[in-house]
Motif scaffolding. Sequence first.
Motif, PDB file in Angstrom:
ATOM      1  N   THR A 184       0.807  -1.229   0.000  1.00 59.99           N
ATOM      2  CA  THR A 184       0.000   0.000   0.000  1.00 59.99           C
ATOM      3  C   THR A 184       0.835   1.272   0.000  1.00 59.99           C
ATOM      4  O   THR A 184       0.279   2.361  -0.139  1.00 59.99           O
ATOM      5  CB  THR A 184      -0.958   0.024   1.208  1.00 59.99           C
ATOM      6  OG1 THR A 184      -0.205   0.042   2.428  1.00 59.99           O
ATOM      7  CG2 THR A 184      -1.872  -1.187   1.200  1.00 59.99           C
ATOM      8  N   THR A 185       2.148   1.182   0.175  1.00 57.59           N
ATOM      9  CA  THR A 185       3.012   2.366   0.103  1.00 57.59           C
ATOM     10  C   THR A 185       3.183   2.775  -1.357  1.00 57.59           C
ATOM     11  O   THR A 185       3.424   1.923  -2.215  1.00 57.59           O
ATOM     12  CB  THR A 185       4.389   2.065   0.724  1.00 57.59           C
ATOM     13  OG1 THR A 185       4.214   1.674   2.091  1.00 57.59           O
ATOM     14  CG2 THR A 185       5.300   3.287   0.669  1.00 57.59           C
ATOM     15  N   PRO A 186       3.064   4.069  -1.691  1.00 53.78           N
ATOM     16  CA  PRO A 186       3.220   4.511  -3.091  1.00 53.78           C
ATOM     17  C   PRO A 186       4.578   4.110  -3.657  1.00 53.78           C
ATOM     18  O   PRO A 186       5.586   4.066  -2.937  1.00 53.78           O
ATOM     19  CB  PRO A 186       3.085   6.032  -3.004  1.00 53.78           C
ATOM     20  CG  PRO A 186       2.334   6.288  -1.741  1.00 53.78           C
ATOM     21  CD  PRO A 186       2.733   5.202  -0.796  1.00 53.78           C
ATOM     22  N   GLU A 187       4.607   3.837  -4.944  1.00 49.50           N
ATOM     23  CA  GLU A 187       5.853   3.359  -5.563  1.00 49.50           C
ATOM     24  C   GLU A 187       6.978   4.372  -5.446  1.00 49.50           C
ATOM     25  O   GLU A 187       8.132   4.001  -5.197  1.00 49.50           O
ATOM     26  CB  GLU A 187       5.605   3.002  -7.034  1.00 49.50           C
ATOM     27  CG  GLU A 187       6.834   2.390  -7.703  1.00 49.50           C
ATOM     28  CD  GLU A 187       6.559   1.870  -9.094  1.00 49.50           C
ATOM     29  OE1 GLU A 187       7.363   2.162 -10.002  1.00 49.50           O
ATOM     30  OE2 GLU A 187       5.544   1.166  -9.272  1.00 49.50           O
ATOM     31  N   TRP A 188       6.677   5.681  -5.630  1.00 50.07           N
ATOM     32  CA  TRP A 188       7.740   6.673  -5.534  1.00 50.07           C
ATOM     33  C   TRP A 188       8.402   6.642  -4.156  1.00 50.07           C
ATOM     34  O   TRP A 188       9.629   6.780  -4.038  1.00 50.07           O
ATOM     35  CB  TRP A 188       7.211   8.089  -5.821  1.00 50.07           C
ATOM     36  CG  TRP A 188       6.204   8.622  -4.828  1.00 50.07           C
ATOM     37  CD1 TRP A 188       4.849   8.585  -4.920  1.00 50.07           C
ATOM     38  CD2 TRP A 188       6.489   9.271  -3.566  1.00 50.07           C
ATOM     39  NE1 TRP A 188       4.263   9.155  -3.818  1.00 50.07           N
ATOM     40  CE2 TRP A 188       5.241   9.603  -2.967  1.00 50.07           C
ATOM     41  CE3 TRP A 188       7.658   9.620  -2.905  1.00 50.07           C
ATOM     42  CZ2 TRP A 188       5.137  10.247  -1.736  1.00 50.07           C
ATOM     43  CZ3 TRP A 188       7.570  10.265  -1.668  1.00 50.07           C
ATOM     44  CH2 TRP A 188       6.323  10.575  -1.095  1.00 50.07           C
ATOM     45  N   LYS A 190       8.484   4.032  -2.028  1.00 49.61           N
ATOM     46  CA  LYS A 190       9.268   2.807  -1.861  1.00 49.61           C
ATOM     47  C   LYS A 190      10.621   2.942  -2.559  1.00 49.61           C
ATOM     48  O   LYS A 190      11.652   2.558  -1.991  1.00 49.61           O
ATOM     49  CB  LYS A 190       8.494   1.611  -2.424  1.00 49.61           C
ATOM     50  CG  LYS A 190       7.370   1.133  -1.527  1.00 49.61           C
ATOM     51  CD  LYS A 190       6.721  -0.149  -2.011  1.00 49.61           C
ATOM     52  CE  LYS A 190       5.801   0.101  -3.173  1.00 49.61           C
ATOM     53  NZ  LYS A 190       4.927  -1.058  -3.466  1.00 49.61           N
ATOM     54  N   ARG A 191      10.624   3.465  -3.788  1.00 49.57           N
ATOM     55  CA  ARG A 191      11.892   3.594  -4.519  1.00 49.57           C
ATOM     56  C   ARG A 191      12.881   4.457  -3.749  1.00 49.57           C
ATOM     57  O   ARG A 191      14.078   4.136  -3.652  1.00 49.57           O
ATOM     58  CB  ARG A 191      11.643   4.175  -5.908  1.00 49.57           C
ATOM     59  CG  ARG A 191      10.977   3.220  -6.890  1.00 49.57           C
ATOM     60  CD  ARG A 191      10.894   3.821  -8.278  1.00 49.57           C
ATOM     61  NE  ARG A 191      10.215   2.958  -9.224  1.00 49.57           N
ATOM     62  CZ  ARG A 191      10.784   1.955  -9.876  1.00 49.57           C
ATOM     63  NH1 ARG A 191      12.080   1.703  -9.679  1.00 49.57           N
ATOM     64  NH2 ARG A 191      10.091   1.216 -10.726  1.00 49.57           N
ATOM     65  N   ASP A 196      17.773   4.883  -0.070  1.00 51.26           N
ATOM     66  CA  ASP A 196      18.417   5.450   1.119  1.00 51.26           C
ATOM     67  C   ASP A 196      18.850   4.403   2.131  1.00 51.26           C
ATOM     68  O   ASP A 196      19.856   4.566   2.819  1.00 51.26           O
ATOM     69  CB  ASP A 196      17.456   6.418   1.825  1.00 51.26           C
ATOM     70  CG  ASP A 196      17.335   7.748   1.101  1.00 51.26           C
ATOM     71  OD1 ASP A 196      18.101   7.972   0.147  1.00 51.26           O
ATOM     72  OD2 ASP A 196      16.471   8.552   1.490  1.00 51.26           O
ATOM     73  N   ALA A 197      18.073   3.344   2.281  1.00 53.50           N
ATOM     74  CA  ALA A 197      18.336   2.363   3.329  1.00 53.50           C
ATOM     75  C   ALA A 197      19.615   1.581   3.034  1.00 53.50           C
ATOM     76  O   ALA A 197      19.895   1.248   1.887  1.00 53.50           O
ATOM     77  CB  ALA A 197      17.156   1.410   3.452  1.00 53.50           C
ATOM     78  N   ARG A 212      12.968  -5.944  -4.737  1.00 58.66           N
ATOM     79  CA  ARG A 212      14.179  -5.981  -5.565  1.00 58.66           C
ATOM     80  C   ARG A 212      13.926  -5.371  -6.936  1.00 58.66           C
ATOM     81  O   ARG A 212      14.808  -4.757  -7.537  1.00 58.66           O
ATOM     82  CB  ARG A 212      14.674  -7.417  -5.705  1.00 58.66           C
ATOM     83  CG  ARG A 212      15.336  -7.965  -4.450  1.00 58.66           C
ATOM     84  CD  ARG A 212      15.577  -9.458  -4.538  1.00 58.66           C
ATOM     85  NE  ARG A 212      16.184  -9.974  -3.311  1.00 58.66           N
ATOM     86  CZ  ARG A 212      16.107 -11.234  -2.912  1.00 58.66           C
ATOM     87  NH1 ARG A 212      15.446 -12.127  -3.648  1.00 58.66           N
ATOM     88  NH2 ARG A 212      16.682 -11.606  -1.788  1.00 58.66           N
ATOM     89  N   GLY A 213      12.707  -5.528  -7.428  1.00 57.56           N
ATOM     90  CA  GLY A 213      12.366  -4.938  -8.715  1.00 57.56           C
ATOM     91  C   GLY A 213      12.310  -3.429  -8.691  1.00 57.56           C
ATOM     92  O   GLY A 213      12.397  -2.775  -9.744  1.00 57.56           O
ATOM     93  N   LEU A 214      12.171  -2.833  -7.508  1.00 53.83           N
ATOM     94  CA  LEU A 214      12.124  -1.379  -7.368  1.00 53.83           C
ATOM     95  C   LEU A 214      13.446  -0.782  -6.916  1.00 53.83           C
ATOM     96  O   LEU A 214      13.643   0.434  -7.023  1.00 53.83           O
ATOM     97  CB  LEU A 214      11.040  -0.990  -6.349  1.00 53.83           C
ATOM     98  CG  LEU A 214       9.598  -1.347  -6.699  1.00 53.83           C
ATOM     99  CD1 LEU A 214       8.678  -1.005  -5.531  1.00 53.83           C
ATOM    100  CD2 LEU A 214       9.149  -0.618  -7.964  1.00 53.83           C
ATOM    101  N   ALA A 215      14.346  -1.616  -6.397  1.00 56.44           N
ATOM    102  CA  ALA A 215      15.587  -1.120  -5.801  1.00 56.44           C
ATOM    103  C   ALA A 215      16.656  -0.898  -6.857  1.00 56.44           C
ATOM    104  O   ALA A 215      16.821  -1.705  -7.773  1.00 56.44           O
ATOM    105  CB  ALA A 215      16.088  -2.113  -4.756  1.00 56.44           C
ATOM    106  N   ALA A 216      17.400   0.200  -6.695  1.00 55.20           N
ATOM    107  CA  ALA A 216      18.541   0.445  -7.582  1.00 55.20           C
ATOM    108  C   ALA A 216      19.616  -0.610  -7.360  1.00 55.20           C
ATOM    109  O   ALA A 216      20.336  -0.985  -8.284  1.00 55.20           O
ATOM    110  CB  ALA A 216      19.101   1.839  -7.326  1.00 55.20           C
ATOM    111  N   ASP A 217      19.718  -1.106  -6.125  1.00 58.24           N
ATOM    112  CA  ASP A 217      20.671  -2.161  -5.786  1.00 58.24           C
ATOM    113  C   ASP A 217      19.896  -3.326  -5.168  1.00 58.24           C
ATOM    114  O   ASP A 217      19.674  -3.361  -3.950  1.00 58.24           O
ATOM    115  CB  ASP A 217      21.721  -1.635  -4.806  1.00 58.24           C
ATOM    116  CG  ASP A 217      22.748  -2.699  -4.429  1.00 58.24           C
ATOM    117  OD1 ASP A 217      22.710  -3.796  -5.029  1.00 58.24           O
ATOM    118  OD2 ASP A 217      23.573  -2.446  -3.534  1.00 58.24           O
ATOM    119  N   PRO A 218      19.458  -4.280  -5.985  1.00 62.59           N
ATOM    120  CA  PRO A 218      18.651  -5.393  -5.464  1.00 62.59           C
ATOM    121  C   PRO A 218      19.353  -6.189  -4.367  1.00 62.59           C
ATOM    122  O   PRO A 218      18.685  -6.822  -3.548  1.00 62.59           O
ATOM    123  CB  PRO A 218      18.405  -6.259  -6.704  1.00 62.59           C
ATOM    124  CG  PRO A 218      18.564  -5.326  -7.866  1.00 62.59           C
ATOM    125  CD  PRO A 218      19.628  -4.365  -7.451  1.00 62.59           C
ATOM    126  N   ALA A 219      20.689  -6.157  -4.324  1.00 59.33           N
ATOM    127  CA  ALA A 219      21.417  -6.928  -3.323  1.00 59.33           C
ATOM    128  C   ALA A 219      21.177  -6.410  -1.914  1.00 59.33           C
ATOM    129  O   ALA A 219      21.484  -7.106  -0.941  1.00 59.33           O
ATOM    130  CB  ALA A 219      22.914  -6.907  -3.636  1.00 59.33           C
TER     131      ALA A 219
END
Length: 436
Positions: A184-188, A190-191, A196-197, A212-219
């Motif tokens: 339910t968190t907006p995609e912007w 979450k990205r 940042d995390a 992982r599909g939204l993360a710049a670094d899926p690792a």
Amino acid sequence: MTNGVEKDGRAPSGVLPNAVPTRSPLKIAVVVKGYPRLSETFIAQEILALQERGVDLAIWSLRHPTDSRRHALHDRITAPVHYLPEYLRDEPRRVLRALGRLILRHPAGLARTALGWLRDLGRDRTANRGRRFGQALVLAAELPADVPFVYVHFLHTPASVGRYAAAIRGIGWGFSAHAKDIWTTPEWEKREKLADARFGVTCTAVGAAHLRGLAADPARIDLVYHGLDLGRFPAPPDRTDALDRDGSAPDRAVEILSVGRLVEKKGYDRLLDALATLPDDLHWRLVHIGSGDLKQSLRAQADRLGLSDRIDWRGAQDQATVIEALRRADLFVLTSVVAGDGDRDGLPNVLMEAASQRLAILSTAVSAIPEFIADGTHGLLTDGTPPAIAAALERLATGPALRLRLGDAAHDRLRAEFGMTAGIDRLVRRLEEAAA
């Protein structure tokens, strides 16, 4: 110097020969939405496990407790608990005092984070967004200077507070995501949080794949099942004693148990509709444990369907009472669905709790539930429609041997693949790396 010894064989100044360097305990702040909560035993279980690993932690809660009871598990947690202002209007002086302290001690971090918050506010013009920043001011001001890392449970509101506070203080933060917060968190949002995390963990493969599909670094995203601390549960009862309970007569009635909040995503309206279509000569009784916003409407639905005299609504209970109910029941039902706003379960801990007592499980093929239960092997899964639920209920109620087989298989899988230790090991490594 090699291995703590000078080239001439002498120990370096101030170091005893053969001394083992001591390492300071990992120190973190754990941010949660509310504490303690009866419905979040998975969080309490994790906090206790971290505490037993020697992690020096403090709990920061966005809300005060609302449950009238608490689990014995909470009594074993000795970490200090701090409550942030639930509503800023209730503690304006505390918020202003925090702001003043941050202006003096962390002016650059405060200014930079305030600009980021204003950008967020432009995309989410809600009072809740303002409250998150106010709570973050208090957290950032009151967090001890020697705490290097903030770890939050849930990617929505708690992550916003932890993220803002960490940014003001110039320290790292990470999160554990679960169910509603992912979907339910907006995609912007979450990205940006994923960027940042320093790391994020989540308790389902489907949730991990999404993030992982939204993360710049899926690792940065890890799959860490909560698992179950089996040491907190008794050995399962001998279920062969229930082989004569097949619903064929009043003295052979089948006890159906469900434990869950009375909210849309639990699908209790569909379960009631399914129960109403069971054959008249099938004898059963439903025990429900939990409370929630739909309590009155679901009880009214049961009245309309003529089911009230066969349902025992017990409300919220502590875990000892839940375990006793699991041991008495003949089968466990949780008809999870995807709610209208996208909210859904992850992998409900109560399914693993049912398996710990060798209880046959009927659930739905929603979200991560199939990650634990293979249909026909560890339980029965339906599509969540009342006819499908009713058919599975009748099959289990009239099939005690089937219940026994499924309960044994789920228990074996729980012990083999869903214990808690491996997940805690992985989480501690992530925390140590991120806080270093």
